[in-house]
Design a protein around this motif. Structure first.
Motif, PDB file in Angstrom:
ATOM      1  N   LEU A 160     -34.677 -78.995 -40.469  1.00 17.36           N
ATOM      2  CA  LEU A 160     -36.136 -77.900 -40.636  1.00 17.36           C
ATOM      3  C   LEU A 160     -37.268 -79.633 -40.217  1.00 17.36           C
ATOM      4  N   ASP A 161     -37.530 -79.612 -39.098  1.00 15.78           N
ATOM      5  CA  ASP A 161     -38.391 -80.539 -38.503  1.00 15.78           C
ATOM      6  C   ASP A 161     -40.285 -79.946 -37.935  1.00 15.78           C
ATOM      7  N   TYR A 162     -41.387 -80.384 -39.227  1.00 17.68           N
ATOM      8  CA  TYR A 162     -42.297 -79.638 -39.064  1.00 17.68           C
ATOM      9  C   TYR A 162     -43.317 -81.048 -37.975  1.00 17.68           C
ATOM     10  N   ASN A 163     -44.265 -80.061 -37.580  1.00 20.88           N
ATOM     11  CA  ASN A 163     -45.035 -81.175 -37.181  1.00 20.88           C
ATOM     12  C   ASN A 163     -46.356 -80.329 -37.595  1.00 20.88           C
ATOM     13  N   PRO A 164     -47.016 -81.176 -38.654  1.00 16.89           N
ATOM     14  CA  PRO A 164     -47.813 -80.797 -39.395  1.00 16.89           C
ATOM     15  C   PRO A 164     -49.822 -80.921 -38.227  1.00 16.89           C
ATOM     16  N   SER A 165     -49.882 -81.529 -36.843  1.00 17.58           N
ATOM     17  CA  SER A 165     -51.019 -81.192 -36.664  1.00 17.58           C
ATOM     18  C   SER A 165     -50.767 -80.123 -35.951  1.00 17.58           C
ATOM     19  N   THR A 166     -49.943 -79.608 -35.665  1.00 17.62           N
ATOM     20  CA  THR A 166     -49.723 -78.206 -34.590  1.00 17.62           C
ATOM     21  C   THR A 166     -49.021 -76.622 -35.350  1.00 17.62           C
ATOM     22  N   ASP A 167     -48.604 -77.312 -36.855  1.00 19.51           N
ATOM     23  CA  ASP A 167     -48.614 -76.688 -38.274  1.00 19.51           C
ATOM     24  C   ASP A 167     -47.521 -75.528 -37.381  1.00 19.51           C
ATOM     25  N   ILE A 168     -46.293 -75.893 -36.738  1.00 21.91           N
ATOM     26  CA  ILE A 168     -45.428 -75.557 -36.065  1.00 21.91           C
ATOM     27  C   ILE A 168     -44.128 -75.870 -36.871  1.00 21.91           C
ATOM     28  N   LEU A 169     -43.281 -75.443 -37.306  1.00 23.02           N
ATOM     29  CA  LEU A 169     -42.524 -75.998 -37.854  1.00 23.02           C
ATOM     30  C   LEU A 169     -41.049 -75.353 -37.582  1.00 23.02           C
ATOM     31  N   GLU A 170     -40.467 -76.196 -36.548  1.00 25.38           N
ATOM     32  CA  GLU A 170     -38.980 -76.231 -35.962  1.00 25.38           C
ATOM     33  C   GLU A 170     -37.249 -76.036 -36.790  1.00 25.38           C
ATOM     34  N   VAL A 171     -37.065 -74.879 -36.811  1.00 28.13           N
ATOM     35  CA  VAL A 171     -35.997 -74.530 -37.249  1.00 28.13           C
ATOM     36  C   VAL A 171     -34.951 -74.451 -36.489  1.00 28.13           C
TER      37      VAL A 171
ATOM     38  N   LYS B  92     -39.900 -75.131 -48.557  1.00 23.99           N
ATOM     39  CA  LYS B  92     -40.677 -76.184 -47.012  1.00 23.99           C
ATOM     40  C   LYS B  92     -41.916 -75.190 -46.706  1.00 23.99           C
ATOM     41  N   VAL B  93     -41.851 -73.877 -46.315  1.00 22.74           N
ATOM     42  CA  VAL B  93     -42.284 -73.024 -45.669  1.00 22.74           C
ATOM     43  C   VAL B  93     -43.771 -73.242 -46.567  1.00 22.74           C
ATOM     44  N   LYS B  94     -43.708 -72.607 -48.289  1.00 21.58           N
ATOM     45  CA  LYS B  94     -44.250 -72.536 -48.829  1.00 21.58           C
ATOM     46  C   LYS B  94     -45.277 -73.778 -48.946  1.00 21.58           C
ATOM     47  N   HIS B  95     -44.240 -74.968 -49.688  1.00 18.48           N
ATOM     48  CA  HIS B  95     -44.825 -75.860 -50.350  1.00 18.48           C
ATOM     49  C   HIS B  95     -45.566 -76.178 -48.984  1.00 18.48           C
ATOM     50  N   TYR B  96     -45.447 -76.827 -47.450  1.00 21.41           N
ATOM     51  CA  TYR B  96     -46.542 -77.044 -46.547  1.00 21.41           C
ATOM     52  C   TYR B  96     -47.172 -75.865 -45.932  1.00 21.41           C
ATOM     53  N   ASP B  97     -47.173 -74.635 -47.380  1.00 25.15           N
ATOM     54  CA  ASP B  97     -47.959 -73.658 -46.243  1.00 25.15           C
ATOM     55  C   ASP B  97     -48.379 -73.494 -44.744  1.00 25.15           C
ATOM     56  N   VAL B  98     -46.589 -74.045 -44.221  1.00 28.26           N
ATOM     57  CA  VAL B  98     -46.318 -73.591 -42.930  1.00 28.26           C
ATOM     58  C   VAL B  98     -47.130 -71.738 -42.288  1.00 28.26           C
ATOM     59  N   LYS B  99     -48.036 -71.908 -40.806  1.00 27.21           N
ATOM     60  CA  LYS B  99     -47.827 -70.585 -40.319  1.00 27.21           C
ATOM     61  C   LYS B  99     -47.423 -70.058 -39.510  1.00 27.21           C
ATOM     62  N   ARG B 100     -46.612 -71.267 -38.793  1.00 26.28           N
ATOM     63  CA  ARG B 100     -45.968 -71.144 -37.619  1.00 26.28           C
ATOM     64  C   ARG B 100     -44.345 -71.387 -37.809  1.00 26.28           C
ATOM     65  N   ILE B 101     -43.929 -70.705 -37.143  1.00 24.16           N
ATOM     66  CA  ILE B 101     -42.149 -71.179 -36.873  1.00 24.16           C
ATOM     67  C   ILE B 101     -41.537 -71.095 -35.386  1.00 24.16           C
ATOM     68  N   LEU B 102     -40.878 -71.807 -35.284  1.00 26.94           N
ATOM     69  CA  LEU B 102     -39.944 -71.326 -34.021  1.00 26.94           C
ATOM     70  C   LEU B 102     -38.409 -71.559 -34.185  1.00 26.94           C
ATOM     71  N   LEU B 103     -38.087 -70.574 -34.188  1.00 27.23           N
ATOM     72  CA  LEU B 103     -36.879 -70.778 -34.329  1.00 27.23           C
ATOM     73  C   LEU B 103     -35.659 -70.675 -33.556  1.00 27.23           C
ATOM     74  N   ASP B 104     -34.899 -72.208 -33.488  1.00 30.73           N
ATOM     75  CA  ASP B 104     -34.095 -71.990 -32.172  1.00 30.73           C
ATOM     76  C   ASP B 104     -32.872 -71.797 -31.987  1.00 30.73           C
ATOM     77  N   SER B 105     -32.291 -70.506 -31.932  1.00 33.33           N
ATOM     78  CA  SER B 105     -31.587 -69.526 -31.671  1.00 33.33           C
ATOM     79  C   SER B 105     -30.317 -70.170 -30.590  1.00 33.33           C
ATOM     80  N   SER B 106     -30.764 -71.190 -29.879  1.00 31.33           N
ATOM     81  CA  SER B 106     -30.621 -70.907 -27.842  1.00 31.33           C
ATOM     82  C   SER B 106     -28.629 -71.658 -28.817  1.00 31.33           C
TER      83      SER B 106
END
Length: 138
Positions: free
Chosen positions: A11-22, A45-59
């Motif tokens: 779980l890699d979170y970028n607070p400046s873009t509010d994107i959590l890369e999973v 973690k999504v709840k704790h950091y109030d994440v609004k955007r997720i990038l789910l990498d299935s590649s």
């Protein structure tokens, strides 16, 4: 910043873009209980950091379970995300035809069986997915 990492997910979170890369985990029978546990950590973690955007990498995801087990994990993840304030989920597609067939069936099932409070879209390009995630939701 890495919020959590184990052998299954990162779980890699970028607070400046509010994107959590999973990184979506490989699906193998013997890992299913641990995958559910990792999804619980993701949701916390999504709840704790109030994440609004997720990038789910299935590649890079490998699936060696049947369609029912794969669907159970996808539904479990979606049900967890419904309990958060996530607005957008971008999914990076796998180059594997079999993985994509399974994912498409799972996504269709989720959309038909649950009212998703967030936008969900598939992408083949990480850059395009991130651009889409950064567009504000009305």
């Amino acid at each position: 910043m890495i919020l959590f990492e184990n052998s299954l997910i990162s779980l890699d979170y970028n607070p400046s873009t509010d994107i959590l890369e999973v990184g979506y985990p490989d699906l193998h029978d013997y890992l299913l209980p641990e995958i559910k546990h990792s999804i619980n950590i993701l949701i916390d973690k999504v709840k704790h950091y109030d994440v609004k955007r997720i990038l789910l990498d299935s590649s890079k995801t490998v699936i060696s379970v049947g369609s029912e087990e794969s669907r159970q994990i996808a539904v479990y993840l979606a049900a967890g995300l419904v309990t958060t304030r996530v607005q957008k989920v971008a999914r990076l597609q796998s180059p594997s035809y079999a993985v994509e067939q399974s994912a498409e069936g799972n996504i269709q099932h989720i959309k038909e069986s649950q009212q998703l409070p967030f936008l969900l879209q598939n992408f083949t390009s990480k850059a395009v997915a991130i651009d889409w995630l950064q567009v504000l939701v009305d």
